[in-house]
Design an enzyme around this catalytic site. Structure first.
Site, PDB file in Angstrom:
ATOM      1  N   ARG A  55       0.763  -1.236   0.041  1.00 45.25           N
ATOM      2  CA  ARG A  55      -0.061   0.142  -0.035  1.00 45.25           C
ATOM      3  C   ARG A  55       0.931   1.352  -0.091  1.00 45.25           C
ATOM      4  O   ARG A  55       0.458   2.219  -0.709  1.00 45.25           O
ATOM      5  CB  ARG A  55      -0.896  -0.126   1.260  1.00 45.25           C
ATOM      6  N   ARG A  91      -3.576   5.353  -4.624  1.00 47.30           N
ATOM      7  CA  ARG A  91      -4.528   5.288  -3.323  1.00 47.30           C
ATOM      8  C   ARG A  91      -5.390   6.711  -3.395  1.00 47.30           C
ATOM      9  O   ARG A  91      -5.186   7.558  -4.189  1.00 47.30           O
ATOM     10  CB  ARG A  91      -3.631   5.130  -2.340  1.00 47.30           C
ATOM     11  N   GLY A 115      -8.981   4.803   5.664  1.00 43.16           N
ATOM     12  CA  GLY A 115      -7.698   5.337   6.402  1.00 43.16           C
ATOM     13  C   GLY A 115      -6.709   6.149   5.608  1.00 43.16           C
ATOM     14  O   GLY A 115      -7.123   6.889   4.651  1.00 43.16           O
ATOM     15  N   GLU A 116      -5.222   6.029   5.821  1.00 44.24           N
ATOM     16  CA  GLU A 116      -4.482   6.904   5.124  1.00 44.24           C
ATOM     17  C   GLU A 116      -4.645   8.316   4.911  1.00 44.24           C
ATOM     18  O   GLU A 116      -4.092   8.883   3.803  1.00 44.24           O
ATOM     19  CB  GLU A 116      -4.500   6.190   3.660  1.00 44.24           C
ATOM     20  N   ALA A 117      -5.150   8.676   6.010  1.00 42.18           N
ATOM     21  CA  ALA A 117      -5.532  10.381   5.963  1.00 42.18           C
ATOM     22  C   ALA A 117      -6.580  10.868   4.883  1.00 42.18           C
ATOM     23  O   ALA A 117      -6.708  12.093   4.640  1.00 42.18           O
ATOM     24  CB  ALA A 117      -4.253  11.163   5.862  1.00 42.18           C
TER      25      ALA A 117
END
Length: 414
Positions: free
Chosen positions: A90, A99, A322-324
């Site tokens: 990821r 992403r 997720g991931e901001a």
């Protein structure tokens, strides 16, 4: 290297400037749009003004996404829909622009920084600037062993502090904080459950990619077993992170505290960042004043943590990736609040509406010629400093009994 003393953060972290916030509120009351008409944008603008110590508030021009990455050994229990040890894939997708956070960041013009703390991959598989803070390859399985050694926990915490300093020194004026992890929501649930004193079932969610009921039961059991290991070390926050956190969560906690020291506002993303913020609050109670909750992901652990810190999410779109990603969705609202607070015009002042004052007359001393009922040649002295009451004159247009104005009286000789 000097010993790490977390108590120092209590003294180092100050609240945002309360006087500036009151000035921002007063300015908002003078603007043409009534206070409250913009909803939470008013509150956001005032919060940002206090954080910047500036009225009017400055625009957010140099935001940055910072992602801490790591794999968690507990993922081997099947608590996540993603394969254990796959967080590195990821990270590569984030760096390559594939992403959701990459797409949004590109659209908003926000740079993304990824910090590898414990990915389960070879270091040379990623760029040097990503892996240079790594403390180990994968964190331990927290249901049966510690996530980190004490030395690794201190190194991870210091790495988070260093990243915060690097961002502040480079001119970053707001950080959107997130994680790239597999098994991270399980560790986050343990931290929230331990600090809030709740059972595992209360803080166990479905994760970024929703898991089925059997996986949820495995996750709940893992959090229950990890909670047993966490409760004896609740009084030592760094030891708590070493026992049931992980390198990425420990670094994130250090980052949040140092960002507050450097007076750099942070937008929190999902349950992982919320759990780290909760640990940081236990270390320094003023720190949450520098953070903003971006969105409600639907994770019960996140809701519990934000409620404990009295932080209300801006959005409720159910974003769980997720991931901001959720944090970036909230960024335009923060920027809009800053623009409105700074650029909306104020109501004209009453003094401007009535015209400028007569600058030819000294303040508090009316000119002799302006005093009614007194001739310039009368020579009559004043005894009290108060002008004598005026007599009706032709200029006054005072009517007589026959409806015609009286002639002006002739002064009597002295």
């Amino acid at each position: 290297m000097s010993a790490l003393n977390l108590d120092d953060f209590t003294d180092l972290i100050e609240r945002p400037d309360g006087g500036v916030r009151r000035d921002a509120e007063a300015r908002r009351e003078r603007q043409i749009v009534p206070p409250g008409a913009l909803g939470r944008l008013d509150e956001l603008g005032e919060w940002l003004a206090a954080a910047q110590s500036a009225v009017p508030v400055r625009p957010v021009e140099r935001p940055r996404v910072v992602l801490f990455a790591g794999d968690h050994g507990v993922a081997r229990l099947g608590v996540s829909a993603r394969p254990a040890g796959s967080a590195g894939e990821r990270v590569r997708e984030v760096l390559e622009g594939g992403r959701p956070v990459s797409v949004l960041a590109r659209r908003l013009g926000v740079p993304v920084r990824v910090v590898d703390m414990a990915l389960d991959c070879e270091p040379d598989a990623l760029p040097e600037d990503v892996v240079r803070h790594r403390v180990r390859r994968g964190s331990g399985r927290i249901d049966v062993e510690d996530a980190l050694t004490p030395e690794e926990a201190e190194a991870a915490f210091r790495a988070g502090v260093a990243v915060a300093d690097e961002e502040a020194d480079s001119g970053t004026d707001l950080v959107v904080l997130g994680d790239v992890s597999v098994g991270g929501t399980t560790a986050a649930g343990v931290l929230v459950g331990a600090l809030c004193g709740t059972d595992a079932s209360v803080v166990t969610g479905r994760g970024g990619v929703a898991i089925d009921d059997l996986a949820w039961m495995r996750k709940c059991a893992a959090i229950r077993d990890a909670l047993r290991r966490a409760r004896p070390v609740l009084g030592d926050q760094l030891r708590l992170l070493a026992t049931v956190g992980g390198a990425d969560l420990t670094a994130m906690t250090g980052f949040l505290l140092q960002a507050a020291v450097r007076k750099m506002p942070v937008v929190l993303d999902g349950v992982v960042t919320a759990s780290c913020a909760l640990v940081a609050q236990r270390i320094a109670f003023r720190a949450p004043d520098w953070w903003l909750a971006s969105h409600d992901s639907g994770e019960p652990g996140q809701a519990k943590a934000l409620d404990r810190m009295a932080l209300e999410p801006l959005l409720a779109h159910g974003v769980t990736v997720g991931e901001a990603t959720g944090g970036l969705l909230a960024l335009p609202l923060v920027q809009a609040a800053a623009a409105l607070a700074a650029e909306l015009p104020e109501h004209p002042e009453e003094s401007k509406a009535s015209g400028p004052p007569d600058v030819s007359t000294p303040s508090g001393s009316p000119a002799e010629a302006d005093r009614p009922g007194q001739s310039e040649t009368s020579g009559t002295p004043e005894t009290s400093g108060t002008p004598a009451p005026s007599q009706p004159s032709a200029a006054d247009g005072q009517p007589t009994t026959d409806g015609q104005p009286e002639p002006a009286p002739t002064p009597k000789p002295e």
